[in-house]
Scaffold this motif. Structure first.
Motif, PDB file in Angstrom:
ATOM      1  N   GLN A   1       0.841  -1.193   0.000  1.00  0.00           N
ATOM      2  CA  GLN A   1       0.000   0.000   0.000  1.00  0.00           C
ATOM      3  C   GLN A   1       0.885   1.256   0.000  1.00  0.00           C
ATOM      4  O   GLN A   1       1.843   1.352   0.762  1.00  0.00           O
TER       5      GLN A   1
ATOM      6  N   SER B   1       0.136   4.443   0.845  1.00  0.00           N
ATOM      7  CA  SER B   1       0.043   5.108   2.140  1.00  0.00           C
ATOM      8  C   SER B   1      -1.224   4.607   2.804  1.00  0.00           C
ATOM      9  O   SER B   1      -2.165   4.218   2.122  1.00  0.00           O
ATOM     10  N   GLY B   2      -1.233   4.612   4.109  1.00  0.00           N
ATOM     11  CA  GLY B   2      -2.401   4.112   4.835  1.00  0.00           C
ATOM     12  C   GLY B   2      -2.005   3.111   5.894  1.00  0.00           C
ATOM     13  O   GLY B   2      -0.830   2.994   6.248  1.00  0.00           O
ATOM     14  N   ARG B   3      -2.985   2.383   6.349  1.00  0.00           N
ATOM     15  CA  ARG B   3      -2.839   1.479   7.493  1.00  0.00           C
ATOM     16  C   ARG B   3      -1.773   0.407   7.337  1.00  0.00           C
ATOM     17  O   ARG B   3      -1.183  -0.039   8.308  1.00  0.00           O
ATOM     18  N   LEU B   4      -1.589  -0.090   6.099  1.00  0.00           N
ATOM     19  CA  LEU B   4      -0.700  -1.243   5.914  1.00  0.00           C
ATOM     20  C   LEU B   4       0.724  -0.854   5.530  1.00  0.00           C
ATOM     21  O   LEU B   4       1.633  -1.672   5.602  1.00  0.00           O
TER      22      LEU B   4
ATOM     23  N   ARG C   1      -2.359   1.902  -4.664  1.00  0.00           N
ATOM     24  CA  ARG C   1      -3.582   2.052  -3.870  1.00  0.00           C
ATOM     25  C   ARG C   1      -4.093   0.655  -3.542  1.00  0.00           C
ATOM     26  O   ARG C   1      -4.141  -0.225  -4.400  1.00  0.00           O
ATOM     27  N   ASN C   2      -4.454   0.526  -2.300  1.00  0.00           N
ATOM     28  CA  ASN C   2      -4.935  -0.749  -1.793  1.00  0.00           C
ATOM     29  C   ASN C   2      -5.981  -1.424  -2.685  1.00  0.00           C
ATOM     30  O   ASN C   2      -5.856  -2.584  -3.069  1.00  0.00           O
ATOM     31  N   GLY C   3      -7.001  -0.636  -3.023  1.00  0.00           N
ATOM     32  CA  GLY C   3      -8.140  -1.171  -3.770  1.00  0.00           C
ATOM     33  C   GLY C   3      -7.778  -1.670  -5.160  1.00  0.00           C
ATOM     34  O   GLY C   3      -8.496  -2.481  -5.746  1.00  0.00           O
TER      35      GLY C   3
ATOM     36  N   GLY D   1      -4.902  -6.464   2.948  1.00  0.00           N
ATOM     37  CA  GLY D   1      -5.860  -6.920   3.971  1.00  0.00           C
ATOM     38  C   GLY D   1      -6.689  -8.071   3.409  1.00  0.00           C
ATOM     39  O   GLY D   1      -7.161  -8.008   2.276  1.00  0.00           O
TER      40      GLY D   1
ATOM     41  N   ASN E   1      -9.564  -8.825   4.096  1.00  0.00           N
ATOM     42  CA  ASN E   1     -10.923  -8.351   3.815  1.00  0.00           C
ATOM     43  C   ASN E   1     -11.060  -7.841   2.382  1.00  0.00           C
ATOM     44  O   ASN E   1     -12.103  -7.976   1.757  1.00  0.00           O
TER      45      ASN E   1
ATOM     46  N   SER F   1      -2.497  -5.591  11.397  1.00  0.00           N
ATOM     47  CA  SER F   1      -3.740  -4.991  10.865  1.00  0.00           C
ATOM     48  C   SER F   1      -4.936  -5.914  11.062  1.00  0.00           C
ATOM     49  O   SER F   1      -5.707  -6.155  10.130  1.00  0.00           O
ATOM     50  N   LYS F   2      -5.063  -6.407  12.282  1.00  0.00           N
ATOM     51  CA  LYS F   2      -6.207  -7.271  12.562  1.00  0.00           C
ATOM     52  C   LYS F   2      -7.458  -6.418  12.717  1.00  0.00           C
ATOM     53  O   LYS F   2      -7.436  -5.384  13.390  1.00  0.00           O
ATOM     54  N   CYS F   3      -8.508  -6.816  12.074  1.00  0.00           N
ATOM     55  CA  CYS F   3      -9.760  -6.076  12.167  1.00  0.00           C
ATOM     56  C   CYS F   3     -10.896  -7.005  11.741  1.00  0.00           C
ATOM     57  O   CYS F   3     -10.660  -8.168  11.421  1.00  0.00           O
TER      58      CYS F   3
ATOM     59  N   TYR G   1     -17.674  -1.852   1.026  1.00  0.00           N
ATOM     60  CA  TYR G   1     -17.449  -3.256   0.678  1.00  0.00           C
ATOM     61  C   TYR G   1     -18.739  -3.909   0.178  1.00  0.00           C
ATOM     62  O   TYR G   1     -19.262  -4.833   0.821  1.00  0.00           O
TER      63      TYR G   1
ATOM     64  N   ILE H   1     -15.088  -1.518   8.419  1.00  0.00           N
ATOM     65  CA  ILE H   1     -14.062  -2.137   9.252  1.00  0.00           C
ATOM     66  C   ILE H   1     -14.195  -1.668  10.699  1.00  0.00           C
ATOM     67  O   ILE H   1     -14.418  -0.486  10.956  1.00  0.00           O
TER      68      ILE H   1
ATOM     69  N   SER I   1     -12.164  -2.059  14.456  1.00  0.00           N
ATOM     70  CA  SER I   1     -10.990  -2.603  15.147  1.00  0.00           C
ATOM     71  C   SER I   1     -11.196  -2.413  16.640  1.00  0.00           C
ATOM     72  O   SER I   1     -11.645  -3.302  17.338  1.00  0.00           O
TER      73      SER I   1
HETATM   74  N1  LIG Z   1      -8.878   0.498  12.046  1.00  0.00           N
HETATM   75  C1  LIG Z   1      -8.205  -0.509  11.524  1.00  0.00           C
HETATM   76  N2  LIG Z   1      -7.540  -1.377  12.314  1.00  0.00           N
HETATM   77  C2  LIG Z   1      -6.860  -2.414  11.784  1.00  0.00           C
HETATM   78  N3  LIG Z   1      -6.768  -2.654  10.471  1.00  0.00           N
HETATM   79  C3  LIG Z   1      -7.404  -1.827   9.640  1.00  0.00           C
HETATM   80  C4  LIG Z   1      -8.165  -0.711  10.117  1.00  0.00           C
HETATM   81  N4  LIG Z   1      -8.671  -0.042   9.061  1.00  0.00           N
HETATM   82  C5  LIG Z   1      -8.278  -0.728   7.979  1.00  0.00           C
HETATM   83  N5  LIG Z   1      -7.515  -1.799   8.312  1.00  0.00           N
HETATM   84  C6  LIG Z   1      -6.900  -2.770   7.391  1.00  0.00           C
HETATM   85  O1  LIG Z   1      -5.964  -2.064   6.595  1.00  0.00           O
HETATM   86  C7  LIG Z   1      -6.306  -2.126   5.203  1.00  0.00           C
HETATM   87  C8  LIG Z   1      -6.014  -0.787   4.581  1.00  0.00           C
HETATM   88  O2  LIG Z   1      -6.846   0.207   5.131  1.00  0.00           O
HETATM   89  P1  LIG Z   1      -6.694   1.751   4.759  1.00  0.00           P
HETATM   90  O3  LIG Z   1      -7.778   2.461   5.419  1.00  0.00           O
HETATM   91  O4  LIG Z   1      -5.300   2.194   5.038  1.00  0.00           O
HETATM   92  O5  LIG Z   1      -6.793   1.767   3.186  1.00  0.00           O
HETATM   93  P2  LIG Z   1      -7.996   1.902   2.208  1.00  0.00           P
HETATM   94  O6  LIG Z   1      -8.727   3.126   2.528  1.00  0.00           O
HETATM   95  O7  LIG Z   1      -8.748   0.609   2.209  1.00  0.00           O
HETATM   96  O8  LIG Z   1      -7.216   1.923   0.812  1.00  0.00           O
HETATM   97  P3  LIG Z   1      -6.416   3.006  -0.082  1.00  0.00           P
HETATM   98  O9  LIG Z   1      -4.970   2.540  -0.144  1.00  0.00           O
HETATM   99  O10 LIG Z   1      -7.077   2.842  -1.408  1.00  0.00           O
HETATM  100  O11 LIG Z   1      -6.597   4.344   0.560  1.00  0.00           O
HETATM  101  C9  LIG Z   1      -7.793  -2.518   5.192  1.00  0.00           C
HETATM  102  O12 LIG Z   1      -8.115  -3.220   4.004  1.00  0.00           O
HETATM  103  C10 LIG Z   1      -7.895  -3.408   6.418  1.00  0.00           C
HETATM  104  O13 LIG Z   1      -7.460  -4.718   6.113  1.00  0.00           O
END
Ligand SMILES: Nc1ncnc2c1ncn2[C@@H]1O[C@H](COP(=O)(O)OP(=O)(O)OP(=O)(O)O)[C@@H](O)[C@H]1O
Ligand SMILES: O=P(O)(O)OC[C@H]1O[C@H](OP(=O)(O)OP(=O)(O)O)[C@H](O)[C@@H]1O
Ligand SMILES: [Mg+2]
Length: 284
Positions: free
Chosen positions: A8, A10-13, A50-52, A69, A71, A89-91, A118, A157, A159
């Motif tokens: 990814q 930028s973002g959670r992962l 991008r994740n998606g 993820g 999911n 990134s457990k959720c 989703y 999602i 968490s």
């Molecule tokens: N609050 C959370 N706690 C733990 N894991 C999460 C949480 N939110 C999202 N995730 C995990 O991290 C992944 C990435 O989430 P994130 O919000 O960073 O990206 P996104 O919005 O899905 O994608 P993009 O890269 O397109 O912005 C999700 O698919 C999920 O598996």
């Protein structure tokens, strides 16, 4: 030839994906600004995406593997395989409704409007339970939907649950549980499969080490047998004599979660000076 791994942008992962590669001894220059970066000491190219979009890139073979993820694979990549679960990134992906609304079972969603990022996940869930509902796809800030009159329920999602709490929502159904995983493109060449096996070996080594702790303790010699019987060790523990007459030092590796279960027993059995140390790598 290089193994192309998508992570990814930028973002959670992002951060933990880069950390995992680093822990595997794979170094990447200038990961920040470039969208495609080569590792300096492993035949690997990192694509920041991008994740998606990642499931499609895997399907097309643009990327050979990805950290993603679970999911999102359920939503967009059920045809893709997971080769490793990564433990971060457990959720969960859940349905939630306004806190004060009555909820008895899935049937209560019949004819309702559900906002979500989703849609396929929700659709599969509704179909399984033979419920018909109207889906409203939005790409973010889903939890606000019921408060602004956009939907009766949401699916997003969860968490810690704090976003639901802040928006006066309650979780009513858990559709699935998720964590970061390593997923692969369907048709990897033999050469790439070999590189993947090398990477997987390193990842497993890192993950195993994270779950385990190196434990050192001191005990009188006549208590050692009892202490060994409490310890769920790797093999037989190491025993070293202490300078103090009649005492030994015992070293072993145990699962982190087991440690808390047996600590009281160890103390009662006469263990002293217990040290618990992290392990960096573990090859079994
Ligand atoms: N609050 C959370 N706690 C733990 N894991 C999460 C949480 N939110 C999202 N995730 C995990 O991290 C992944 C990435 O989430 P994130 O919000 O960073 O990206 P996104 O919005 O899905 O994608 P993009 O890269 O397109 O912005 C999700 O698919 C999920 O598996
Ligand atoms: O249960 P919690 O711990 O509160 O976490 C859940 C929230 O985290 C994610 O949002 P994120 O912060 O990634 O924002 P986003 O909607 O912009 O992706 C997810 O979409 C939820 O809104
Ligand atoms: Mg998010």
């Amino acid at each position: 030839m290089k193994l192309k791994i998508a992570i990814q942008k930028s973002g959670r992962l992002n951060e933990q994906s880069l950390k995992l590669l680093k822990d595997c001894g794979i170094y990447i220059d200038n990961g920040r600004d470039q969208l495609k970066v080569s590792a300096t000491n492993f035949p690997m190219e990192v694509l920041f995406l991008r994740n998606g979009d990642i499931p499609q890139y895997l399907r097309d073979g643009v990327a050979d593997l990805a950290i993603i993820g679970e999911n999102l694979l359920y939503e967009k990549g059920e045809d893709l395989s997971i080769v490793e679960r990564l433990g971060f990134s457990k959720c969960r992906v859940s349905i939630a409704i306004p806190k004060n609304e009555f909820y008895h079972s899935v049937d209560d969603l019949q004819g309702k409007k559900i906002a979500t990022s989703y849609p396929n996940t929700v659709q599969k869930f509704l179909k399984k339970h033979q419920v018909e509902a109207e889906l409203h796809k939005i790409s973010g800030s889903v939890e606000i939907a019921p408060n602004i009159g956009l939907a009766d329920a949401i699916c997003d999602i969860v968490s810690s649950g704090s976003t639901l709490f802040k928006n006066n929502l309650k979780e009513t159904e858990i559709i699935l549980k998720s964590e970061a995983v390593l997923a692969t493109s369907p048709n990897l060449s033999n050469e790439k499969a070999e590189l993947l096996a090398k990477l997987q070996f390193r990842i497993q080594t890192v993950l195993k080490a994270k779950e385990s702790k190196y434990v050192l303790l001191n005990a009188p010699n006549n208590k050692i047998d009892q202490i060994i019987s409490i310890l769920p060790g790797m093999k037989s523990p190491t025993l070293l004599p202490l300078a103090k007459e009649g005492w030994s030092s015992l070293h072993t590796v145990i699962q982190q979660e087991k440690f808390w279960e047996i600590i009281d027993e160890l103390k009662l059995a006469g263990a002293e000076g217990i040290l618990v140390c992290p392990i960096e790598k573990m090859v079994i």
